[in-house]
Design a protein around this motif. Structure first.
Motif, PDB file in Angstrom:
ATOM      1  N   CYS A  35       0.929  -1.080  -0.074  1.00 41.99           N
ATOM      2  CA  CYS A  35       0.028  -0.083  -0.194  1.00 41.99           C
ATOM      3  C   CYS A  35       0.927   1.345  -0.106  1.00 41.99           C
ATOM      4  N   ASP A  36       0.957   1.989   1.219  1.00 45.09           N
ATOM      5  CA  ASP A  36       1.573   3.192   1.004  1.00 45.09           C
ATOM      6  C   ASP A  36       2.928   3.288   2.101  1.00 45.09           C
ATOM      7  N   GLU A  37       3.458   2.020   2.419  1.00 47.27           N
ATOM      8  CA  GLU A  37       4.639   1.858   3.403  1.00 47.27           C
ATOM      9  C   GLU A  37       5.516   1.105   2.396  1.00 47.27           C
ATOM     10  N   THR A  38       6.636   1.597   2.214  1.00 48.30           N
ATOM     11  CA  THR A  38       7.792   0.975   1.726  1.00 48.30           C
ATOM     12  C   THR A  38       8.565   0.247   2.932  1.00 48.30           C
ATOM     13  N   ALA A  39       8.736  -0.914   3.270  1.00 54.23           N
ATOM     14  CA  ALA A  39       9.257  -1.439   4.285  1.00 54.23           C
ATOM     15  C   ALA A  39      10.350  -2.604   3.994  1.00 54.23           C
ATOM     16  N   ALA A  40      11.086  -2.940   4.938  1.00 51.58           N
ATOM     17  CA  ALA A  40      12.128  -3.935   4.799  1.00 51.58           C
ATOM     18  C   ALA A  40      12.838  -4.310   6.227  1.00 51.58           C
ATOM     19  N   ALA A  41      12.881  -5.859   6.384  1.00 47.47           N
ATOM     20  CA  ALA A  41      13.437  -6.175   7.704  1.00 47.47           C
ATOM     21  C   ALA A  41      14.107  -7.536   7.501  1.00 47.47           C
TER      22      ALA A  41
ATOM     23  N   ILE B 290      10.538   1.030   8.061  1.00 52.12           N
ATOM     24  CA  ILE B 290       9.714   1.830   7.330  1.00 52.12           C
ATOM     25  C   ILE B 290       9.675   2.839   6.624  1.00 52.12           C
ATOM     26  N   ALA B 291       9.323   2.947   5.591  1.00 57.49           N
ATOM     27  CA  ALA B 291       9.461   4.530   4.894  1.00 57.49           C
ATOM     28  C   ALA B 291       7.888   4.813   4.782  1.00 57.49           C
ATOM     29  N   SER B 292       7.491   5.655   5.513  1.00 60.33           N
ATOM     30  CA  SER B 292       6.093   6.007   5.250  1.00 60.33           C
ATOM     31  C   SER B 292       6.001   7.169   4.137  1.00 60.33           C
ATOM     32  N   GLN B 293       4.884   7.021   3.438  1.00 57.90           N
ATOM     33  CA  GLN B 293       4.443   8.004   2.494  1.00 57.90           C
ATOM     34  C   GLN B 293       3.460   9.167   2.825  1.00 57.90           C
TER      35      GLN B 293
ATOM     36  N   GLY C  67       6.548 -15.912  -1.356  1.00 62.60           N
ATOM     37  CA  GLY C  67       5.500 -15.040  -1.650  1.00 62.60           C
ATOM     38  C   GLY C  67       4.787 -15.120  -0.357  1.00 62.60           C
ATOM     39  N   VAL C  68       4.467 -14.061   0.169  1.00 64.87           N
ATOM     40  CA  VAL C  68       3.966 -13.837   1.534  1.00 64.87           C
ATOM     41  C   VAL C  68       2.372 -13.227   1.374  1.00 64.87           C
ATOM     42  N   ASN C  69       1.159 -13.886   1.721  1.00 66.93           N
ATOM     43  CA  ASN C  69      -0.062 -13.137   1.869  1.00 66.93           C
ATOM     44  C   ASN C  69       0.019 -12.232   3.001  1.00 66.93           C
ATOM     45  N   HIS C  70      -0.234 -11.055   2.666  1.00 66.07           N
ATOM     46  CA  HIS C  70      -0.381  -9.937   3.404  1.00 66.07           C
ATOM     47  C   HIS C  70      -1.170 -10.099   4.735  1.00 66.07           C
TER      48      HIS C  70
ATOM     49  N   ASP D  41       1.159  -1.886   8.505  1.00 67.01           N
ATOM     50  CA  ASP D  41       2.027  -2.517   7.524  1.00 67.01           C
ATOM     51  C   ASP D  41       3.413  -2.189   8.118  1.00 67.01           C
ATOM     52  N   ASN D  42       4.244  -3.418   7.797  1.00 68.56           N
ATOM     53  CA  ASN D  42       5.661  -3.545   8.141  1.00 68.56           C
ATOM     54  C   ASN D  42       6.156  -4.651   7.620  1.00 68.56           C
ATOM     55  N   ALA D  43       7.566  -4.611   7.486  1.00 70.27           N
ATOM     56  CA  ALA D  43       8.464  -5.863   6.843  1.00 70.27           C
ATOM     57  C   ALA D  43       8.564  -6.882   7.747  1.00 70.27           C
ATOM     58  N   ALA D  44       8.647  -6.763   9.276  1.00 75.66           N
ATOM     59  CA  ALA D  44       8.935  -7.476  10.277  1.00 75.66           C
ATOM     60  C   ALA D  44       7.967  -8.755  10.012  1.00 75.66           C
ATOM     61  N   MET D  45       6.926  -8.439   9.611  1.00 76.86           N
ATOM     62  CA  MET D  45       5.777  -9.419   9.978  1.00 76.86           C
ATOM     63  C   MET D  45       5.943 -10.393   8.596  1.00 76.86           C
ATOM     64  N   ILE D  46       6.527  -9.777   7.536  1.00 78.71           N
ATOM     65  CA  ILE D  46       6.680 -10.433   6.284  1.00 78.71           C
ATOM     66  C   ILE D  46       7.901 -11.177   6.382  1.00 78.71           C
TER      67      ILE D  46
END
Length: 338
Positions: free
Chosen positions: A10-16, A28-31, A106-109, A302-307
């Motif tokens: 969506c509107d969060e670019t994230a990596a973990a 997390i890079a928020s828009q 691939g991860v289901n959000h 939304d975050n990438a830790a959960m991914i």
């Protein structure tokens, strides 16, 4: 085993990065560009992801004191979400997978919101999950990892969507959910009785009627009086709205506990950060003598830790995907790739 997680639904670019000894980084890079429009603009979101994704991944690796050679698996959100935004993250992850010869998952959000509870805790299976976000409201029964049965879901608006749309009616900034939550803490939940839909109809949800009721309620106030009325009673209206939404969620969850006899319950999704929902869930858990889990606030949205943690759990079970994995915009469009 070290997992690089990438999120761009969506509107969060994230990596973990998540490994055998836990979470190593979560960026997390928020828009903020969407605030002026009162909602997420898909094209602007996609462009922002393109501009920030590589820097975000680099920052996650740096914080974990790693480089790509230390990563064993790349996990990436492939749906549901905004198609353009998903494509940015998925394409980037595929490029890394090919370039560094790393397996791809691939991860289901929505699954990831559920397994965010496993970042710091280890809930026991089977469990009931109440997933409450801007796009989804569901009650699931998880018999074992990645074996979920949907007991009920929303027929129209999700709970988080209702918060945001009602917040717009109340002239609150986007996203309105956190603002309504804060205001409700000093308001009267009985100030106005908003509808609680489908209480007797299984585990299905509906929040569109609540949104319409709030609109009519405000519009019935003479225009010249609306500003002063909202100024005086905004906390009370927010509390009444929060009470109506959370009552439905908790009552449905209580019914699901009685039906399934589950001893473990988890909250998931952005709305799981709502303080009123957490308080009511704690009381419900005590009443039914069940173990209750919910993520830290930073892992609710939304975050990438959960991914990354979901990718870790899937990698343990050898649930890998190939490079042909496709994105999907909604749960009804899920494309099976293995």
């Amino acid at each position: 085993m070290n997992i690089l997680g990438i999120e761009s639904s969506c509107d969060e670019t994230a990596a973990a990065v998540y490994g055998d000894d836990g979470l190593k980084s979560n960026i997390i890079a928020s828009q903020t560009i969407h605030e002026r429009f009162g909602g997420v603009v898909p094209e602007l979101a996609s462009r922002a992801h393109q501009e920030t994704i590589w820097l975000t991944v680099q920052q996650a690796l740096n914080e974990a004191n790693m480089d790509m050679d230390d990563i064993d698996v790349i996990a990436v959100t492939h749906g549901p979400g905004l198609m353009g935004a998903l494509l940015v993250g998925l394409s980037f992850a595929k490029g890394l997978s090919i370039s560094y010869n790393k397996p791809l998952i691939g991860v289901n959000h929505i699954d990831a919101h559920v397994y965010a509870n496993f970042i710091d805790e280890t809930p026991e299976f089977p469990f009931l999950g109440l997933i409450v976000s801007g796009g989804h409201t569901q009650i699931i029964y998880a018999e074992k990892p990645f074996k979920h049965k949907i007991l009920g879901q929303t027929r129209d608006d999700a709970a988080g969507e209702a918060f945001d749309k009602i917040g717009k009616i109340l002239q609150l900034p986007y996203p309105a959910g956190p603002h309504i939550d804060k205001l409700s803490q000093t308001g009267d939940i009985h100030f106005h009785k908003f509808p609680q839909a489908l209480l007797e109809d299984g585990f299905e949800f509906s929040f569109s009627g609540l949104k319409t009721s709030a609109l009519y309620y405000i519009n019935d106030i003479p225009e010249e009086e609306q500003e002063s009325f909202l100024k005086e009673h905004l906390n009370d209206i927010s509390a009444s709205v929060s009470h109506a939404i959370t009552e439905v969620l908790i009552k449905k969850l209580g019914k699901a506990i009685k039906k399934t006899h589950a001893r473990t319950v988890i909250l998931a999704g952005g709305v799981s950060a709502n303080s009123m929902l957490r308080q009511k869930a704690q009381k419900m858990a005590k009443k039914h003598n069940v173990n209750l889990y919910y993520p830290k606030l930073v892992y609710c949205t939304d975050n990438a830790a959960m991914i990354a943690v979901t990718g870790y759990l899937k990698a343990q079970r050898q649930l890998f995907d190939d490079i042909r994995i496709k994105p999907f915009a909604s749960l009804s469009d899920v494309v099976k790739t293995r």
